[in-house]
Design a protein around this motif. Structure first.
Motif, PDB file in Angstrom:
ATOM      1  N   LEU A 241       0.823  -1.209   0.000  1.00  0.00           N
ATOM      2  CA  LEU A 241       0.000   0.000   0.000  1.00  0.00           C
ATOM      3  C   LEU A 241       0.860   1.264   0.000  1.00  0.00           C
ATOM      4  CD1 LEU A 241      -2.864  -1.108   2.398  1.00  0.00           C
ATOM      5  CD2 LEU A 241      -3.057  -0.610  -0.054  1.00  0.00           C
TER       6      LEU A 241
ATOM      7  N   ILE B 119       1.987   1.624  -3.568  1.00  0.00           N
ATOM      8  CA  ILE B 119       0.842   2.038  -4.394  1.00  0.00           C
ATOM      9  C   ILE B 119       0.555   3.523  -4.181  1.00  0.00           C
ATOM     10  CG2 ILE B 119      -1.654   1.780  -4.690  1.00  0.00           C
ATOM     11  CD1 ILE B 119      -1.137  -1.263  -3.948  1.00  0.00           C
TER      12      ILE B 119
ATOM     13  N   SER C  69       0.743   6.299  -7.068  1.00  0.00           N
ATOM     14  CA  SER C  69      -0.450   7.099  -7.369  1.00  0.00           C
ATOM     15  C   SER C  69      -0.174   8.586  -7.198  1.00  0.00           C
ATOM     16  CB  SER C  69      -1.616   6.676  -6.479  1.00  0.00           C
ATOM     17  OG  SER C  69      -1.998   5.355  -6.768  1.00  0.00           O
TER      18      SER C  69
ATOM     19  N   LYS D 202      -3.543  -6.211  -3.871  1.00  0.00           N
ATOM     20  CA  LYS D 202      -3.621  -4.788  -3.532  1.00  0.00           C
ATOM     21  C   LYS D 202      -3.356  -3.921  -4.765  1.00  0.00           C
ATOM     22  CE  LYS D 202      -5.016  -4.954   0.534  1.00  0.00           C
ATOM     23  NZ  LYS D 202      -6.416  -4.589   0.735  1.00  0.00           N
TER      24      LYS D 202
ATOM     25  N   GLN E 204      -6.421  -4.119  -6.925  1.00  0.00           N
ATOM     26  CA  GLN E 204      -7.514  -3.367  -6.300  1.00  0.00           C
ATOM     27  C   GLN E 204      -7.379  -1.868  -6.546  1.00  0.00           C
ATOM     28  OE1 GLN E 204      -7.834  -4.313  -2.150  1.00  0.00           O
ATOM     29  NE2 GLN E 204      -9.394  -2.780  -1.758  1.00  0.00           N
ATOM     30  N   TYR E 205      -6.163  -1.353  -6.500  1.00  0.00           N
ATOM     31  CA  TYR E 205      -5.938   0.077  -6.666  1.00  0.00           C
ATOM     32  C   TYR E 205      -5.542   0.455  -8.092  1.00  0.00           C
ATOM     33  CZ  TYR E 205      -6.561   0.593  -1.704  1.00  0.00           C
ATOM     34  OH  TYR E 205      -7.111   0.603  -0.444  1.00  0.00           O
TER      35      TYR E 205
END
Length: 123
Positions: free
Chosen positions: A29, A32, A36, A68, A71-72
């Motif tokens: 995360l 990610i 992002s 993950k 998902q993102y």
């Protein structure tokens, strides 16, 4: 150090070899979020950054981490030589082959292979 690059027009976060070991969902995360924030479509993570458990599918670490990224909606590339892991058994070799058929998770040996994958891949 992580740097944002454009490869064939695709924004890619190139993660440095030095940095936090990616051992589970929390570290995934963090990666990610960084990708992002920088506007990257892909996070390219050197094989050295992954915990050894990632390469033993029975631990489910790889599945949790990759899920993950899915998902993102950030693509993930494992960059480097993983032959010592794939030679240990067929499960990981089959997993890598399946991932490389898709458009979300790739295992590539080097930057040249990554560049080839991003060319016309609709990434």
């Amino acid at each position: 150090m992580d740097t944002l690059q454009k490869i064939n027009g695709v924004p890619v976060l190139m993660c440095g070899t030095e940095g936090e070991t990616i051992a589970g969902e929390r570290e995934a995360l963090d990666c990610i979020a960084n990708a992002s924030y920088q506007g990257a479509d892909w996070a390219v993570i050197p094989v050295e950054r992954f915990d050894e458990a990632f390469f033993r599918l029975s631990t489910r670490v790889a599945g949790e981490i990759i899920q993950k990224f899915v998902q993102y909606r950030v693509g993930v590339v494992v960059l480097g030589d993983i032959s010592r892991h794939t030679e240990a058994g067929t499960a990981l070799r089959d997993f890598v082959r399946e991932c490389n058929r898709g458009r979300q998770t790739w295992f590539v040996a080097d930057a040249d292979e990554l560049r080839d994958r991003l060319t016309g891949a609709g990434a």
